[in-house]
Design a protein around this motif. Sequence first.
Motif, short mmCIF file in Angstrom:
data_model
loop_
_atom_site.label_atom_id
_atom_site.label_comp_id
_atom_site.label_asym_id
_atom_site.label_seq_id
_atom_site.Cartn_x
_atom_site.Cartn_y
_atom_site.Cartn_z
N ARG A 1 -2.07 -10.85 -5.94
CA ARG A 1 -3.44 -10.56 -5.68
C ARG A 1 -3.49 -11.14 -4.36
O ARG A 1 -4.12 -10.80 -3.94
CB ARG A 1 -3.90 -11.66 -6.56
N TYR B 1 -8.68 -12.26 -0.06
CA TYR B 1 -8.48 -13.82 -0.94
C TYR B 1 -8.32 -14.71 -0.02
O TYR B 1 -7.89 -14.54 1.24
CB TYR B 1 -7.25 -13.15 -1.33
N LEU C 1 -8.14 -7.05 -1.49
CA LEU C 1 -8.65 -7.83 -1.97
C LEU C 1 -9.16 -8.79 -0.97
O LEU C 1 -8.15 -8.68 0.14
CB LEU C 1 -7.75 -8.80 -3.21
#
Length: 413
Positions: free
Chosen positions: A62, A70, A68
Motif C-alpha cells: 500500500r 501514504y 493512496l
Amino acid sequence: MGDHIELNRRYIPVLPYQTRMKRKGAGVRTWLVVSKLGRVSVEELGKQAVMHRTGITARDLRVVEPDLSYPYAVLRRERAVVVHLEHVKAIVTADEVLVPNPRDPRIASFVYDLEFRLSDFGATTTSDKAMEQLPTDTPLEARGSRREAPTNESKMGNSKPLPFEFRAFEICMEFVCKSLESETSTLEEEAYPTLDRLSAKISTNNLKHVRIIKGRLVALTGRVQKVRNEFEHILDDDMDMAQMYLTDKLATLQSEGLVLEDEIDGDADAFLLDDDIDENMSNKSSTVFASDLKPNVEELEMLVGAYLVEIGGILNKLSTLKEYVHNTEDYINIVLDDKQNQLLRMGLIIATASFIITLGSVGMDSLNMNIGISLFDSGTYSQFYQVFGGCVVSSVFLYIVAILVLKLLGVLG
C-alpha cells in the motif's frame, strides 16, 4: 444450488473467482521492471504476484499504491526495500526494481534514469563477469577493451561499484533531491521579486501573491523536512542499514544453501525454494547480518549522508527565503503602523479643530439671542463685526496653543 444464486426465482450463474477478478482487473497494474542484468520491461502484475515476487506484505504494498496517499517511508524488509519519497514509488530487490505507473509524467526523468543507468550497470556487470572468465595470459589490451562500457560513479568517490540495490536507491534519492531543488529554485525566482515589489508598493495584488508564495513555501518546507527525516531515520540505526544489504544477504543465503544458484539470475518468481525456506531465511539472515554487517555499513552511510547534506542545503535555502518573507512582513507591518499613526495624528488634529470651532460657534450664538444689550444701542453693526473678529482670532489662537501643547506632550510627535 452449488453454482447458482437464486434471485427473484431465477437462477444466475456465478463465475469463478479468477474469472471475475480478471474481468474487473482488480489489483492489476502496470509496472516497470528493470532487472540486474539490464533487462527493461513493462509488465501487468497483480498484487499477489508482486508480493510473491518481492517478499513484501500487502501493508507494505500500500505504500507504493499510486491511488493512496501514504506518508513518506523507506521500509527495510527481508528481500526488498520499499521506497516512497515524493513522487518516487519503487520496490527494490537484489535482482530488480519495480516501479508502479511508469507512464506518470511526473516521474518521466526518474524512469529514464532507471532504464539508462541500471541497464548500463547490468552491461558493466556482465562485462566484469566475462573478464573473470578470461585466461590469465590474455593481453591487457584485450582485457581493457571489454571495459569500455561506462559506469556510474557514486557520490562517495569510490572506484568499487555499488551493489544493485544501492544503485537503484541512489537513483531514487538523486531524483528526489533534484526535484526538490528545482522546485526551490523556481520558488526563489518567483518569491524574491514579488517580495521586493511588495516592499516598494503595498497593494492588494502584491499581498495576495505573497500569501500564495508563503503557502507554497510552507508546503515545500514540510515536504523537504519529511525527506530529511527519512534519511536521518536510515542513518540512526546500523541494524536498519544492515537490512538494506540485499545482495550480501542473497550471497550469504546462497552459501547456506537456502537459494539455488541458477535461480538468482533467472526468474524472480523462483527466488525461494519453498515457504519453509522463506521462514528459515528470515531467521538465519537476521542472525547473520546482525553480527556481520553491523560494522560494515559505512558504504551505505556515506551514500545516504551525501544526499542528506544535499537535502540540508535545500532546507537552508528555504529557511533563508522564509526569513526574507518574515523580514518583509515586519517591514510591511512597520510601514502600516506608521501610516496608522499618521491617520491617528490627522484625526487628533481634526478633532482639535472641531472643538475650537465649536467653542467659537457657541460664542457667536450667544450674540444672536433676542436680549437687549447696550452694545447694540448705536444702531450700527460695527460692534458686531468687532465681536465676530475677536471670536475668530481667539479660536485661531486657542487652536495654535492646543497644537503646541499636544506636540510638547509628544502626542503629535
